[in-house]
Write an enzyme that holds these catalytic residues in place. Structure first.
Site, short mmCIF file in Angstrom:
data_model
loop_
_atom_site.label_atom_id
_atom_site.label_comp_id
_atom_site.label_asym_id
_atom_site.label_seq_id
_atom_site.Cartn_x
_atom_site.Cartn_y
_atom_site.Cartn_z
CD GLU A 167 -2.98 -0.92 2.29
OE1 GLU A 167 -3.03 -0.06 3.06
OE2 GLU A 167 -4.08 -1.76 2.22
CD GLU A 365 -3.40 -5.96 3.88
OE1 GLU A 365 -4.16 -5.17 4.15
OE2 GLU A 365 -2.32 -5.62 3.89
#
Length: 460
Positions: A167, A365
């Site tokens: 991220e 995720e």
């Protein structure tokens, strides 16, 4: 009968990170990160004033934790190597205690039939590197490339799946736009520099990995959040397109295509927000195309055309071009305040299939955070049927994408054991395994038992 059967050798597992699970944050030679610094300065910014030193003790308990992973039938697990643990000064000498820990941890995973997926940076900038400018500094970019190569050389015989960043947009947003990560700057031009240098660092790491000709793949983990317009009105469509440029394509395009979207470059140029570029940068970025893409997905982004004019004296922000939109009747996670929109996971995969060459990917995720989860404790076990429903509903859409030729190879839940989550600390629990903070006792939740069956049967 399995209604949803997944491809052979599908990756079933979970994800975590070094800074959120290891603990021992300043032990055995590890140096401070920006999280240690920020907690020292502003402990009130952290939920219940629980800082990075009080994470879920994976450093001390990795062997028994990996036995729990085996019990949950994990065949894969993602975590990260802490730069500040492996190379405490950011550059130079390697910490032998860190080498021993990571080797022992990798050996334990492999001995239990669990393939390690290893990420190199999960928001945990060493403080000594931040003091040199962090991702605003090209010196730090070069230091990161050296750190990455050190990891490849030390652990490449055991790790076949590497990821440069998790991220990478989050430190940009949190640290340089919206004040939810250190160094708490609000300055788009600096944010753009951080984003740009991060992708240069990524490309250098990919370049170093390929030069070593190791047997394996290298990728990146991106939180891809579909931007849905309020309506089909041209202004709403344009708002969603610009949101997508800022929050998805700013990292997705260089990672997969090796170049930035022309529309984004033109937009930033128009507002004088482009980062400084140097000769050779474009060629370097073109070498950073990934083998494998990790996709983090939690909730959608819904936007609409702005209702009001922008204050030109205010700091330049992505929100100059759209407003957020709360869709009436949306499904919500009442324990976390986030929208639940399972079809988003399918829409991401279709976009990757149709617009990004169907790059091999996996869901790195997905998960459901719940505050006050102890209220679902029955006879010593968390009865998290809500998490089972959340995962199974997303897996149904994931299965549909795969059936339509999307190249998705696996699914990882965030996370394995309830872990520390930055300034939210342990406010929201996400794990298959409950963690008692006072005793560090681990207890498998109902969802963990369910997931073990899904993995064993390769479907449900």
């Amino acid at each position: 009968m399995m209604q949803y059967r997944f491809p052979e050798n599908f990756w079933w597992g979970s994800a975590s990170s070094g800074p959120q699970s290891e603990g021992a944050t300043l032990r055995d030679g590890k140096s401070a990160t920006i999280w240690d610094k920020w907690f020292d300065e502003s402990p009130n910014r952290f939920f219940n004033q629980v800082g990075p030193q009080d994470t879920s003790t994976f450093y001390d308990h990795f062997r028994s934790d990996i036995q729990l992973m085996k019990q949950l039938n994990h065949n894969t697990f993602r975590t990260s190597i802490a730069w500040a643990r492996l190379i405490p000064n950011g550059t130079g000498e390697v910490n032998p205690l860190a080498v021993r820990f990571y080797n022992d941890m990798l050996d334990e995973l492999l001995a239990n039939g669990i393939e390690p997926f290893i990420n190199l940076f999960h928001f945990d900038m060493p403080l000594c590197m931040q003091e040199k400018g962090g991702w605003e500094s090209r010196e730090v970019v070069d230091a990161y490339a050296d750190f990455a190569e050190t990891c490849f050389r030390l652990f490449g015989g055991k790790v076949k799946f590497w990821f440069t960043f998790n991220e990478p947009i989050v430190p940009v947003e949190g640290g340089y736009l919206y004040d939810f990560h250190y160094p708490n700057v609000v300055d788009f031009r600096r944010a753009a520099t951080v984003a740009y240098h991060t992708m240069l660092a990524h490309a250098k790491a990919v370049q170093r990995y390929r030069a070593l000709q190791q047997e394996g793949q290298i990728g990146i983990v991106l939180n891809l959040t579909p931007s849905y317009p309020r309506s089909q009105h041209p202004s709403d469509l344009q708002a969603s397109k610009i949101a997508d440029l800022f929050f998805n394509r700013s990292f997705l395009d260089p990672a997969v295509k090796g170049e930035y979207p022309a529309e984004l470059v033109e937009l930033l140029k128009q507002y004088d927000q482009l980062p400084h570029c140097e000769a050779g940068d474009a060629e370097l970025l073109a070498q950073g195309k990934v083998d494998l893409l990790g996709v983090n997905y939690y909730q959608p982004r819904r936007v609409k055309a702005r209702a009001n004019a922008v204050n030109p004296a205010s700091p330049f922000m992505p929100e100059w071009f759209f407003d957020y939109y709360e869709m009436p009747g949306r499904k919500m996670n009442p324990h976390r305040g986030w929208e639940i929109y399972e079809k988003g996971i399918y829409d991401i995969l279709i976009n990757l299939r149709d617009n990004y060459g169907n790059i091999p990917s996996y869901i790195s995720e997905n998960g459901m955070g719940v505050e006050g989860e102890e209220k679902f404790l029955v006879e010593g076990q968390i009865q998290d049927d809500y998490r089972i429903k959340f995962v199974s509903d997303h897996l149904q859409w994931l299965h549909k994408g795969i059936s339509e030729n999307c190249a998705c190879k696996g699914y990882h839940l965030w996370t394995f054991i309830d872990n520390w989550s930055w300034s939210n600390a342990y406010k929201n629990r996400y794990g298959f395994v409950q963690l008692d903070l006072a005793t560090q006792k681990r207890t498998i939740k109902k969802s963990g038992e369910w997931f073990a069956d899904v993995s064993r049967n390769n479907g449900f």
